[in-house]
Design a protein around this motif. Structure first.
Motif, PDB file in Angstrom:
ATOM      1  N   HIS A   1     -20.879 -11.358  14.528  1.00  0.00           N
ATOM      2  CA  HIS A   1     -22.078 -12.194  14.659  1.00  0.00           C
ATOM      3  C   HIS A   1     -23.277 -11.408  14.132  1.00  0.00           C
ATOM      4  CE1 HIS A   1     -20.126 -15.108  17.511  1.00  0.00           C
ATOM      5  NE2 HIS A   1     -19.324 -14.059  17.645  1.00  0.00           N
ATOM      6  N   PHE A   2     -24.149 -12.104  13.406  1.00  0.00           N
ATOM      7  CA  PHE A   2     -25.346 -11.473  12.847  1.00  0.00           C
ATOM      8  C   PHE A   2     -26.544 -12.372  13.107  1.00  0.00           C
ATOM      9  CE2 PHE A   2     -28.006 -10.919   8.847  1.00  0.00           C
ATOM     10  CZ  PHE A   2     -28.644  -9.783   9.309  1.00  0.00           C
ATOM     11  N   MET A   3     -27.533 -11.833  13.796  1.00  0.00           N
ATOM     12  CA  MET A   3     -28.751 -12.574  14.121  1.00  0.00           C
ATOM     13  C   MET A   3     -28.423 -13.889  14.829  1.00  0.00           C
ATOM     14  SD  MET A   3     -31.033 -11.808  10.687  1.00  0.00           S
ATOM     15  CE  MET A   3     -32.376 -12.852  11.253  1.00  0.00           C
ATOM     16  N   GLY A   4     -27.444 -13.811  15.742  1.00  0.00           N
ATOM     17  CA  GLY A   4     -27.088 -14.972  16.541  1.00  0.00           C
ATOM     18  C   GLY A   4     -26.145 -15.949  15.889  1.00  0.00           C
ATOM     19  N   LYS A   5     -25.676 -15.666  14.678  1.00  0.00           N
ATOM     20  CA  LYS A   5     -24.807 -16.594  13.960  1.00  0.00           C
ATOM     21  C   LYS A   5     -23.451 -15.967  13.694  1.00  0.00           C
ATOM     22  CE  LYS A   5     -24.437 -19.247   9.656  1.00  0.00           C
ATOM     23  NZ  LYS A   5     -25.116 -19.624   8.383  1.00  0.00           N
ATOM     24  N   ARG A   6     -22.385 -16.708  13.918  1.00  0.00           N
ATOM     25  CA  ARG A   6     -21.037 -16.248  13.595  1.00  0.00           C
ATOM     26  C   ARG A   6     -20.889 -16.195  12.064  1.00  0.00           C
ATOM     27  NH1 ARG A   6     -15.539 -17.185  14.994  1.00  0.00           N
ATOM     28  NH2 ARG A   6     -14.351 -16.067  13.388  1.00  0.00           N
ATOM     29  N   ILE A   7     -20.405 -15.067  11.567  1.00  0.00           N
ATOM     30  CA  ILE A   7     -20.222 -14.867  10.134  1.00  0.00           C
ATOM     31  C   ILE A   7     -18.735 -15.043   9.809  1.00  0.00           C
ATOM     32  CG2 ILE A   7     -20.480 -13.251   8.211  1.00  0.00           C
ATOM     33  CD1 ILE A   7     -23.130 -14.276   9.427  1.00  0.00           C
ATOM     34  N   TYR A   8     -18.451 -15.991   8.912  1.00  0.00           N
ATOM     35  CA  TYR A   8     -17.070 -16.318   8.581  1.00  0.00           C
ATOM     36  C   TYR A   8     -16.619 -15.702   7.256  1.00  0.00           C
ATOM     37  CZ  TYR A   8     -17.144 -19.750  12.357  1.00  0.00           C
ATOM     38  OH  TYR A   8     -17.230 -20.354  13.589  1.00  0.00           O
ATOM     39  N   HIS A   9     -17.562 -15.218   6.464  1.00  0.00           N
ATOM     40  CA  HIS A   9     -17.228 -14.721   5.124  1.00  0.00           C
ATOM     41  C   HIS A   9     -17.938 -13.373   4.913  1.00  0.00           C
ATOM     42  CE1 HIS A   9     -15.603 -18.744   4.524  1.00  0.00           C
ATOM     43  NE2 HIS A   9     -16.765 -19.228   4.948  1.00  0.00           N
ATOM     44  N   SER A  10     -18.503 -13.164   3.746  1.00  0.00           N
ATOM     45  CA  SER A  10     -19.318 -11.964   3.454  1.00  0.00           C
ATOM     46  C   SER A  10     -18.553 -10.649   3.592  1.00  0.00           C
ATOM     47  CB  SER A  10     -20.567 -11.928   4.350  1.00  0.00           C
ATOM     48  OG  SER A  10     -21.321 -13.117   4.242  1.00  0.00           O
ATOM     49  N   GLY A  11     -17.225 -10.712   3.562  1.00  0.00           N
ATOM     50  CA  GLY A  11     -16.431  -9.498   3.700  1.00  0.00           C
ATOM     51  C   GLY A  11     -16.175  -9.088   5.133  1.00  0.00           C
ATOM     52  N   TRP A  12     -16.670  -9.866   6.092  1.00  0.00           N
ATOM     53  CA  TRP A  12     -16.487  -9.548   7.500  1.00  0.00           C
ATOM     54  C   TRP A  12     -15.372 -10.348   8.153  1.00  0.00           C
ATOM     55  CZ3 TRP A  12     -22.130  -9.201   9.850  1.00  0.00           C
ATOM     56  CH2 TRP A  12     -22.772  -8.075   9.292  1.00  0.00           C
TER      57      TRP A  12
ATOM     58  N   HIS B   1     -19.558  -8.814  -1.941  1.00  0.00           N
ATOM     59  CA  HIS B   1     -19.780  -9.499  -0.672  1.00  0.00           C
ATOM     60  C   HIS B   1     -20.281 -10.926  -0.863  1.00  0.00           C
ATOM     61  CE1 HIS B   1     -19.050  -6.227   2.165  1.00  0.00           C
ATOM     62  NE2 HIS B   1     -19.584  -5.416   1.270  1.00  0.00           N
ATOM     63  N   TYR B   2     -21.190 -11.126  -1.804  1.00  0.00           N
ATOM     64  CA  TYR B   2     -21.831 -12.433  -1.926  1.00  0.00           C
ATOM     65  C   TYR B   2     -20.993 -13.441  -2.715  1.00  0.00           C
ATOM     66  CZ  TYR B   2     -25.631 -15.800  -2.179  1.00  0.00           C
ATOM     67  OH  TYR B   2     -26.395 -16.924  -2.036  1.00  0.00           O
ATOM     68  N   LEU B   3     -20.335 -12.989  -3.786  1.00  0.00           N
ATOM     69  CA  LEU B   3     -19.574 -13.903  -4.630  1.00  0.00           C
ATOM     70  C   LEU B   3     -18.075 -13.860  -4.320  1.00  0.00           C
ATOM     71  CD1 LEU B   3     -21.405 -13.219  -8.011  1.00  0.00           C
ATOM     72  CD2 LEU B   3     -21.786 -15.111  -6.405  1.00  0.00           C
ATOM     73  N   LEU B   4     -17.463 -12.695  -4.464  1.00  0.00           N
ATOM     74  CA  LEU B   4     -16.014 -12.597  -4.314  1.00  0.00           C
ATOM     75  C   LEU B   4     -15.561 -12.881  -2.888  1.00  0.00           C
ATOM     76  CD1 LEU B   4     -15.302  -9.423  -6.496  1.00  0.00           C
ATOM     77  CD2 LEU B   4     -15.172 -11.828  -7.167  1.00  0.00           C
ATOM     78  N   GLN B   5     -16.338 -12.422  -1.905  1.00  0.00           N
ATOM     79  CA  GLN B   5     -15.949 -12.601  -0.508  1.00  0.00           C
ATOM     80  C   GLN B   5     -16.698 -13.736   0.180  1.00  0.00           C
ATOM     81  OE1 GLN B   5     -16.504  -8.523   0.884  1.00  0.00           O
ATOM     82  NE2 GLN B   5     -14.331  -8.095   0.563  1.00  0.00           N
ATOM     83  N   GLY B   6     -17.379 -14.559  -0.610  1.00  0.00           N
ATOM     84  CA  GLY B   6     -17.937 -15.806  -0.099  1.00  0.00           C
ATOM     85  C   GLY B   6     -19.171 -15.696   0.746  1.00  0.00           C
ATOM     86  N   GLY B   7     -19.980 -14.645   0.538  1.00  0.00           N
ATOM     87  CA  GLY B   7     -21.194 -14.516   1.325  1.00  0.00           C
ATOM     88  C   GLY B   7     -22.136 -15.699   1.178  1.00  0.00           C
ATOM     89  N   PHE B   8     -22.119 -16.344   0.023  1.00  0.00           N
ATOM     90  CA  PHE B   8     -22.986 -17.509  -0.210  1.00  0.00           C
ATOM     91  C   PHE B   8     -22.642 -18.641   0.755  1.00  0.00           C
ATOM     92  CE2 PHE B   8     -19.268 -17.965  -2.892  1.00  0.00           C
ATOM     93  CZ  PHE B   8     -18.902 -19.290  -2.755  1.00  0.00           C
ATOM     94  N   ARG B   9     -21.439 -18.645   1.289  1.00  0.00           N
ATOM     95  CA  ARG B   9     -21.030 -19.689   2.229  1.00  0.00           C
ATOM     96  C   ARG B   9     -21.596 -19.450   3.625  1.00  0.00           C
ATOM     97  NH1 ARG B   9     -14.642 -20.423   1.513  1.00  0.00           N
ATOM     98  NH2 ARG B   9     -15.085 -22.281   2.780  1.00  0.00           N
TER      99      ARG B   9
END
Length: 251
Positions: free
Chosen positions: A116-127, A215-223
């Motif tokens: 979780h980052f800043m109160g939001k569950r992170i599903y992509h971004s390499g995490w 992180h942003y493109l290959l691992q879907g951080g934009f999502r």
């Protein structure tokens, strides 16, 4: 049922430590927190809890601090946690079932983490695939010597997987993320010094750009929306800082 030792290492975790402790309440008679002289009230809070064994010790590095605590655990099986990790009910039940079994088939166990980052569950971004070895036998597992992202050495161990997960609230705010990234970059420079004889254009520009794209493109951080953009950008900045610290430290 086998007894369980629970270990935390802390420094200035007043904002989250009580939430984490609530998820392990009543689980162990050997609940130890090794605190590296917090200045935000963490130590005072822990000292007032009868269920916590507080030990204060100067910090020399994450792996060294954890290994020191592991060697002094009262029981053979250990659950080691960071203050920003919450044990889910499913994970607790699964560990209890293993402790009650006639024999545990593995020496250590991987546990997946929901970040979780800043109160939001992170599903992509390499995490998304984040995992850590946190449940293990005291006499068979130790951390490596890394200053950043230290891990249990799994070579030669029988390592299994647990289905239950940890909830990981790693960064409370953008400022917290930036501060931690700067600190990790400085420590990481120590880990990379021996394998980076010369810092150049490739390290200071190409590697940070690649990290952002990864992180942003290959691992879907934009999502992950704006949070994904911030995660990708700050992690890329951390790579730049690592080599900048390494470069300036050699002058």
């Amino acid at each position: 049922m086998r007894p369980l030792s629970i270990i935390y290492t802390t420094h200035n975790e007043i904002d989250i430590i009580e939430r984490s402790l609530a998820t392990v309440a009543g689980w162990s008679d050997d609940l130890v927190v090794v605190d590296s002289f917090s200045t935000d009230g963490t130590a005072e809070l822990l000292a007032g809890r009868p269920d916590v064994i507080l030990r204060q010790r100067a910090y020399q590095g994450p792996a060294e601090q954890k290994n020191w605590a592991i060697e002094r655990a009262r029981h053979e099986w250990i659950l080691l946690l960071d203050a920003d990790e919450l044990v889910t009910p499913a994970l607790r039940q699964e560990i209890d079932a293993l402790l009650a079994a006639a024999e545990l088939p593995y020496d250590a166990y991987w546990i997946g983490r929901d970040n979780h980052f800043m109160g939001k569950r992170i599903y992509h971004s390499g995490w998304a695939g984040d995992k850590v070895v946190r449940f293990f036998h005291r006499d068979r597992a130790r951390y490596d010597g890394k200053q950043v992202h230290e891990e249990i050495v799994t070579e030669g161990l029988r390592v299994g997987w647990l289905r239950g997960r940890l909830e990981h609230y790693t960064f409370k705010s953008l400022e917290h993320f930036l501060d931690k990234t700067r600190r990790y970059a400085r420590w990481s420079a120590q880990d990379y010094a021996a394998r980076t004889p010369r810092v150049g254009f490739y390290h200071l520009l190409v590697k940070p750009v690649y990290r952002f794209c990864k992180h942003y493109l290959l691992q879907g951080g934009f999502r992950d929306g704006r949070e994904g953009l911030m995660i990708s950008a700050v992690l890329a900045w951390g790579v730049f800082l690592r080599y900048a610290y390494l470069l300036t430290g050699r002058r």
